[in-house]
Write a protein that holds these residues in place. Structure first.
Motif, PDB file in Angstrom:
ATOM      1  N   GLY A 148      35.543  69.420  95.000  1.00 60.73           N
ATOM      2  CA  GLY A 148      35.864  68.975  93.632  1.00 60.73           C
ATOM      3  C   GLY A 148      35.601  70.021  92.580  1.00 60.73           C
ATOM      4  O   GLY A 148      35.720  69.692  91.356  1.00 60.73           O
ATOM      5  N   ARG A 149      35.876  71.462  92.826  1.00 55.87           N
ATOM      6  CA  ARG A 149      35.677  72.389  91.722  1.00 55.87           C
ATOM      7  C   ARG A 149      36.563  72.155  90.708  1.00 55.87           C
ATOM      8  O   ARG A 149      36.412  72.248  89.334  1.00 55.87           O
ATOM      9  N   GLU A 150      37.875  72.127  91.258  1.00 58.95           N
ATOM     10  CA  GLU A 150      38.913  72.218  90.238  1.00 58.95           C
ATOM     11  C   GLU A 150      39.082  70.738  89.404  1.00 58.95           C
ATOM     12  O   GLU A 150      39.160  71.080  88.140  1.00 58.95           O
ATOM     13  N   THR A 151      38.920  69.643  90.014  1.00 60.72           N
ATOM     14  CA  THR A 151      38.627  68.383  88.981  1.00 60.72           C
ATOM     15  C   THR A 151      37.472  68.703  88.207  1.00 60.72           C
ATOM     16  O   THR A 151      37.736  68.093  87.049  1.00 60.72           O
ATOM     17  N   ILE A 152      36.482  69.175  88.336  1.00 57.41           N
ATOM     18  CA  ILE A 152      35.242  69.279  87.561  1.00 57.41           C
ATOM     19  C   ILE A 152      35.468  69.930  86.369  1.00 57.41           C
ATOM     20  O   ILE A 152      35.170  69.631  85.190  1.00 57.41           O
ATOM     21  N   ILE A 153      36.044  71.138  86.564  1.00 59.61           N
ATOM     22  CA  ILE A 153      36.553  72.154  85.374  1.00 59.61           C
ATOM     23  C   ILE A 153      37.158  71.429  84.492  1.00 59.61           C
ATOM     24  O   ILE A 153      37.307  71.497  83.331  1.00 59.61           O
ATOM     25  N   ALA A 154      38.535  70.801  85.149  1.00 58.55           N
ATOM     26  CA  ALA A 154      39.274  70.030  84.156  1.00 58.55           C
ATOM     27  C   ALA A 154      38.738  68.994  83.425  1.00 58.55           C
ATOM     28  O   ALA A 154      39.007  68.716  82.278  1.00 58.55           O
TER      29      ALA A 154
ATOM     30  N   LEU B 210      49.917  79.152  84.115  1.00 62.58           N
ATOM     31  CA  LEU B 210      49.026  78.373  84.520  1.00 62.58           C
ATOM     32  C   LEU B 210      47.647  78.296  84.007  1.00 62.58           C
ATOM     33  O   LEU B 210      47.058  77.230  83.815  1.00 62.58           O
ATOM     34  N   ALA B 211      47.081  79.490  83.749  1.00 59.60           N
ATOM     35  CA  ALA B 211      45.783  79.601  83.166  1.00 59.60           C
ATOM     36  C   ALA B 211      45.561  79.174  81.614  1.00 59.60           C
ATOM     37  O   ALA B 211      44.755  78.924  81.401  1.00 59.60           O
ATOM     38  N   ALA B 212      46.725  79.342  80.886  1.00 65.93           N
ATOM     39  CA  ALA B 212      46.948  78.616  79.608  1.00 65.93           C
ATOM     40  C   ALA B 212      47.231  77.128  79.476  1.00 65.93           C
ATOM     41  O   ALA B 212      47.278  76.605  78.293  1.00 65.93           O
ATOM     42  N   ASP B 213      47.509  76.663  80.803  1.00 70.03           N
ATOM     43  CA  ASP B 213      47.759  75.039  80.725  1.00 70.03           C
ATOM     44  C   ASP B 213      46.559  74.445  80.755  1.00 70.03           C
ATOM     45  O   ASP B 213      46.058  73.965  82.059  1.00 70.03           O
ATOM     46  N   LEU B 214      45.949  73.699  79.755  1.00 69.52           N
ATOM     47  CA  LEU B 214      44.868  73.123  79.587  1.00 69.52           C
ATOM     48  C   LEU B 214      44.973  71.533  79.720  1.00 69.52           C
ATOM     49  O   LEU B 214      46.002  71.057  79.360  1.00 69.52           O
ATOM     50  N   PRO B 215      44.254  70.927  80.458  1.00 69.29           N
ATOM     51  CA  PRO B 215      43.363  71.116  81.304  1.00 69.29           C
ATOM     52  C   PRO B 215      43.325  71.447  82.737  1.00 69.29           C
ATOM     53  O   PRO B 215      42.386  72.262  83.334  1.00 69.29           O
ATOM     54  N   LEU B 216      44.397  70.934  83.354  1.00 67.65           N
ATOM     55  CA  LEU B 216      44.722  71.111  84.853  1.00 67.65           C
ATOM     56  C   LEU B 216      44.878  72.292  85.259  1.00 67.65           C
ATOM     57  O   LEU B 216      44.405  72.748  86.400  1.00 67.65           O
ATOM     58  N   GLY B 217      45.819  72.930  84.481  1.00 66.15           N
ATOM     59  CA  GLY B 217      46.400  74.413  84.881  1.00 66.15           C
ATOM     60  C   GLY B 217      45.433  75.378  84.973  1.00 66.15           C
ATOM     61  O   GLY B 217      45.204  76.098  85.943  1.00 66.15           O
ATOM     62  N   ARG B 218      44.664  75.533  83.794  1.00 66.73           N
ATOM     63  CA  ARG B 218      43.571  76.333  83.990  1.00 66.73           C
ATOM     64  C   ARG B 218      42.472  76.222  84.977  1.00 66.73           C
ATOM     65  O   ARG B 218      42.018  77.177  85.224  1.00 66.73           O
ATOM     66  N   ALA B 219      42.214  74.993  85.208  1.00 69.39           N
ATOM     67  CA  ALA B 219      41.201  74.675  86.217  1.00 69.39           C
ATOM     68  C   ALA B 219      41.617  74.855  87.380  1.00 69.39           C
ATOM     69  O   ALA B 219      40.844  75.615  88.286  1.00 69.39           O
ATOM     70  N   GLU B 220      42.900  74.611  88.010  1.00 67.82           N
ATOM     71  CA  GLU B 220      43.602  75.407  89.298  1.00 67.82           C
ATOM     72  C   GLU B 220      43.471  76.922  89.185  1.00 67.82           C
ATOM     73  O   GLU B 220      43.155  77.293  90.128  1.00 67.82           O
ATOM     74  N   HIS B 221      44.063  77.279  88.257  1.00 67.10           N
ATOM     75  CA  HIS B 221      44.070  78.816  88.234  1.00 67.10           C
ATOM     76  C   HIS B 221      42.771  79.602  88.371  1.00 67.10           C
ATOM     77  O   HIS B 221      42.387  80.371  89.343  1.00 67.10           O
ATOM     78  N   LEU B 222      41.593  79.153  87.740  1.00 63.58           N
ATOM     79  CA  LEU B 222      40.334  79.665  88.125  1.00 63.58           C
ATOM     80  C   LEU B 222      39.620  79.342  89.634  1.00 63.58           C
ATOM     81  O   LEU B 222      38.865  80.336  90.085  1.00 63.58           O
TER      82      LEU B 222
END
Length: 285
Positions: free
Chosen positions: A104-110, A71-83
């Motif tokens: 909205g943290r996950e959305t912004i990171i992605a 999940l952490a390696a799946d850019l952009p959505l997966g890594r955002a969810e992981h973090l």
């Protein structure tokens, strides 16, 4: 909650986290105090809940760890969810207030990753490198591969908000017509969020998350860490970054002062190690 439903929920939680049924039962009880089977059992405090979550993550199976690193390696959505999962909100236990907060943290990171893919595609790690790192089951390996991207994402937050949102909108508009279906689908999803959700209140939480993942290789204090400045206790609420190297300084809220100050890294007196910093997703050795 009926006993059968409670047991089903516990089994599902155990499967999701890759932990023993007994550990999942404690986590479920903390999350659902009304569902505890014994009415006289003490309710778990927020700190106990955090400790249980840390224990659960520290005792994940290898399969669960690999699932997380994929999940952490799946850019952009997966890594955002992981973090966002890895660095959960930290309640207001000091004058510094809540940290790592915002819906909205996950959305912004992605979105930050989407901007960088559009503007600086060379920053994205090679797909084969990410795939190899993900199969190790060690988040540090994925962090190393994504270090340049994560730092660039953190630097995006240092510019004016209106300029940032304009760059986000441009990147997502371009992504919606990208030839790569994964990029296109992510851009459409994020564009919908940009138009329908207020994200401004989550920017500080995103800073905390990116600071936390970036300071780990340097052994530097993450947001939420209790430290001393000029002999007085305070809380780290952010880091100051150059283009490369360790943090140049830290934003610190000293308990006895109304406003935060920037403290050069060399002037920190040392950590207090009070356990208030969010656990960085421990991996058993």
């Amino acid at each position: 909650m009926p006993d059968r439903a409670r047991k089903r929920a516990i089994r599902a939680l155990a499967a999701e986290l890759g932990v023993a049924y007994s550990v999942a039962a404690r986590l479920h009880a903390a999350q659902n105090p009304a569902a505890r089977p014994h009415a006289d059992a003490p309710a778990a405090s927020v700190d106990e809940h955090r400790a249980w979550m840390s224990d659960a993550r520290a005792n994940r199976t290898f399969h669960a760890r690999v699932h997380d690193t994929r999940l952490a390696a799946d850019l952009p959505l997966g890594r955002a969810e992981h973090l966002v999962r890895r660095f959960p909100p930290l309640r207001a236990i000091t004058a510094a207030g809540p940290l790592y907060a915002g819906e909205g943290r996950e959305t912004i990171i992605a979105m930050l990753y989407a901007v960088l893919r559009h503007e600086c595609p060379a920053l994205s790690p090679p797909a084969d490198e990410l795939a190899w790192a993900a199969e190790l089951g060690e988040e540090a390996a994925v962090d190393i591969a994504c270090a340049g991207l994560d730092r660039a994402a953190r630097h995006l937050l240092d510019q004016g908000r209106w300029q940032l949102w304009a760059r986000v909108e441009t990147a997502l508009t371009a992504g919606e017509t990208d030839t790569d279906r994964r990029v296109r689908d992510a851009a459409i999803t994020l564009g919908r969020e940009l138009r329908s959700t207020s994200l401004r209140g989550s920017l500080e939480g995103v800073r905390h998350i990116l600071d936390a993942v970036l300071v780990e290789p340097f052994g530097a204090p993450a947001p939420g860490t209790r430290i001393r400045v000029d002999g007085r206790e305070g809380t780290v609420i952010g880091a100051e970054w150059e283009r490369s190297g360790p943090p140049a300084g830290f934003r610190v809220r000293v308990d006895s002062e109304p406003l935060a100050r920037v403290v050069p890294a060399a002037e920190l007196d040392g950590g207090l190690d009070t356990g208030t910093a969010p656990e960085p997703d421990l991996i058993p050795s």
